[in-house]
Design a protein around this motif. Sequence first.
Motif, PDB file in Angstrom:
ATOM      1  N   TYR A   1       0.838  -1.204   0.000  1.00 20.17           N
ATOM      2  CA  TYR A   1       0.000   0.000   0.000  1.00 20.17           C
ATOM      3  C   TYR A   1       0.867   1.244   0.000  1.00 20.17           C
ATOM      4  O   TYR A   1       0.833   2.072  -0.921  1.00 20.17           O
ATOM      5  N   GLY A   2       1.664   1.389   1.030  1.00 17.24           N
ATOM      6  CA  GLY A   2       2.490   2.583   1.156  1.00 17.24           C
ATOM      7  C   GLY A   2       3.546   2.706   0.075  1.00 17.24           C
ATOM      8  O   GLY A   2       3.790   3.800  -0.448  1.00 17.24           O
ATOM      9  N   ALA A   3       4.172   1.583  -0.267  1.00 19.21           N
ATOM     10  CA  ALA A   3       5.238   1.623  -1.275  1.00 19.21           C
ATOM     11  C   ALA A   3       4.701   2.080  -2.624  1.00 19.21           C
ATOM     12  O   ALA A   3       5.331   2.881  -3.325  1.00 19.21           O
ATOM     13  N   ASN A   4       3.534   1.582  -3.005  1.00 19.83           N
ATOM     14  CA  ASN A   4       2.951   1.964  -4.278  1.00 19.83           C
ATOM     15  C   ASN A   4       2.515   3.423  -4.274  1.00 19.83           C
ATOM     16  O   ASN A   4       2.708   4.150  -5.245  1.00 19.83           O
ATOM     17  N   ALA A   5       1.955   3.874  -3.157  1.00 26.11           N
ATOM     18  CA  ALA A   5       1.551   5.278  -3.048  1.00 26.11           C
ATOM     19  C   ALA A   5       2.764   6.199  -3.131  1.00 26.11           C
ATOM     20  O   ALA A   5       2.729   7.237  -3.802  1.00 26.11           O
ATOM     21  N   LEU A   6       3.835   5.825  -2.455  1.00 24.99           N
ATOM     22  CA  LEU A   6       5.054   6.633  -2.473  1.00 24.99           C
ATOM     23  C   LEU A   6       5.645   6.712  -3.875  1.00 24.99           C
ATOM     24  O   LEU A   6       6.159   7.761  -4.283  1.00 24.99           O
ATOM     25  N   GLU A   7       5.546   5.626  -4.618  1.00 24.65           N
ATOM     26  CA  GLU A   7       6.043   5.632  -5.995  1.00 24.65           C
ATOM     27  C   GLU A   7       5.339   6.720  -6.804  1.00 24.65           C
ATOM     28  O   GLU A   7       5.974   7.456  -7.564  1.00 24.65           O
ATOM     29  N   GLY A   8       4.025   6.825  -6.607  1.00 21.00           N
ATOM     30  CA  GLY A   8       3.267   7.844  -7.322  1.00 21.00           C
ATOM     31  C   GLY A   8       3.599   9.250  -6.876  1.00 21.00           C
ATOM     32  O   GLY A   8       3.767  10.158  -7.704  1.00 21.00           O
ATOM     33  N   SER A   9       3.705   9.466  -5.560  1.00 18.52           N
ATOM     34  CA  SER A   9       3.977  10.818  -5.057  1.00 18.52           C
ATOM     35  C   SER A   9       5.361  11.293  -5.464  1.00 18.52           C
ATOM     36  O   SER A   9       5.551  12.461  -5.824  1.00 18.52           O
ATOM     37  N   GLU A  10       6.345  10.406  -5.438  1.00 16.99           N
ATOM     38  CA  GLU A  10       7.700  10.810  -5.803  1.00 16.99           C
ATOM     39  C   GLU A  10       7.794  11.133  -7.291  1.00 16.99           C
ATOM     40  O   GLU A  10       8.478  12.091  -7.677  1.00 16.99           O
ATOM     41  N   TRP A  11       7.090  10.346  -8.123  1.00 17.21           N
ATOM     42  CA  TRP A  11       7.114  10.640  -9.557  1.00 17.21           C
ATOM     43  C   TRP A  11       6.457  11.995  -9.826  1.00 17.21           C
ATOM     44  O   TRP A  11       6.998  12.826 -10.556  1.00 17.21           O
TER      45      TRP A  11
END
Length: 426
Positions: free
Chosen positions: A203-213
């Motif tokens: 959950y968090g890892a995928n969300a972070l991928e989006g926010s960082e991009w």
Amino acid sequence: MNVTHTRPRTARTAALAAALAAVLLAGTACSTKAEGGSTEDGADGVKAGPGVSDKAIKLGALTDLTGPYATLGKSIVQAQQMWADEINAAGGICERKVEIVVKDHGYDVQKAVTAYADISPDVVALPQVIGSPVVAALLDDIQRDSMLTFPQAWAASLLGMDAVQVLGTTYDLDMIAAVDFLTRSKKIAKGDTIGHVYFEGDYGANALEGSEWAAEQAGVKVVGQKIKATDTDLTAQVSALSKAGVKAVLISAGPAQTASLAGVAAARGLQVPIISSAPGYSPQLMKTPAAPALEAMVHVVSAAPAVSSDLPGVKKMVASYNAKYPGEPVDSGVLSGYNAAQLMGADLKKACEGGSLTREAVVKAHRSQKNADTGLGTPQNFTYVTAPASRSTYVLKPDAKAVGGLVGVEEAHKAPGVDAYLAARG
């Protein structure tokens, strides 16, 4: 993903869950085990397999009625049972009554694995499986069994299998939409720093991928704060984010964490916008001391509209739910569960029209749907196995007076860059 509606484990919750499960299981207690993946023609000529007889279609729900997502699980189970009752009152599907077999895993992966082994011989599909850790542990079995499964989880890691369908958007797309909203509304500017509090795991890892991009595209910096589902006091995280000088905070966690973040930030003078993923909000939060801070500081990004939406389909669902379960909160779980059940029903009907209700036929029917629209949000395209079914996100806002505790701020739209992001990731 971790769908995160954090709830304490109480004797009352457990008792209520047990009673609810007993009611929903009553009609299925006498079922007999189907033999592997064998199929046979029914009396009406429709080919059947596990979970299908001449009189019934059995669906399964691996849910959480006693763990951290007990409230969410209860809403989804009740919404899907309401759908089944409505379908059966109208004659059923393929002239068969729909039954839902409910198993409570309490958000325990091992219990979920055992529950799947117990339930899988008797059901044709799963319109509800709560929790990405649970789904991840079952992926091989689900694919092997061709068991069409709708996770109540939205991690991109769950894409790529014919039998597993993430409904709506994935967490990374929602966070791209969140950064876009902050930029368009001029709450952040190039050169700013934003925080992102997120659960460990998919959950968090995928969300972070989006926010960082998205942050890179917008010229802003992301300061991440990884937390566990058991972390419900975010004082330390707020202190760290304040020290970093963040101008906004994203959160991909549960309602308890969202409430703590907003409450502590307001008390500490960190008056910045907070944007939560959909699983990080629950209308019950509006009855807590954090309510004023939530209304003042928080927005929610979601593939689904607010339950208070004026969409005719949503209004009809809310009225039906209120009539069937008077006094029960109508939250996002109700909308999510009912939407999933309607989509599953459409798949079963299409499979029946094709002359087969085998698991493989149900999966094939599902994957042929290019414009699935239940009237409960945006249409979805299920033909692309490796891509999200939707790319459009709503922006919502907490409101204690609204049904479901949320009101719409922006209608569903695709954030700029989403297509480029998905193309870059194959």
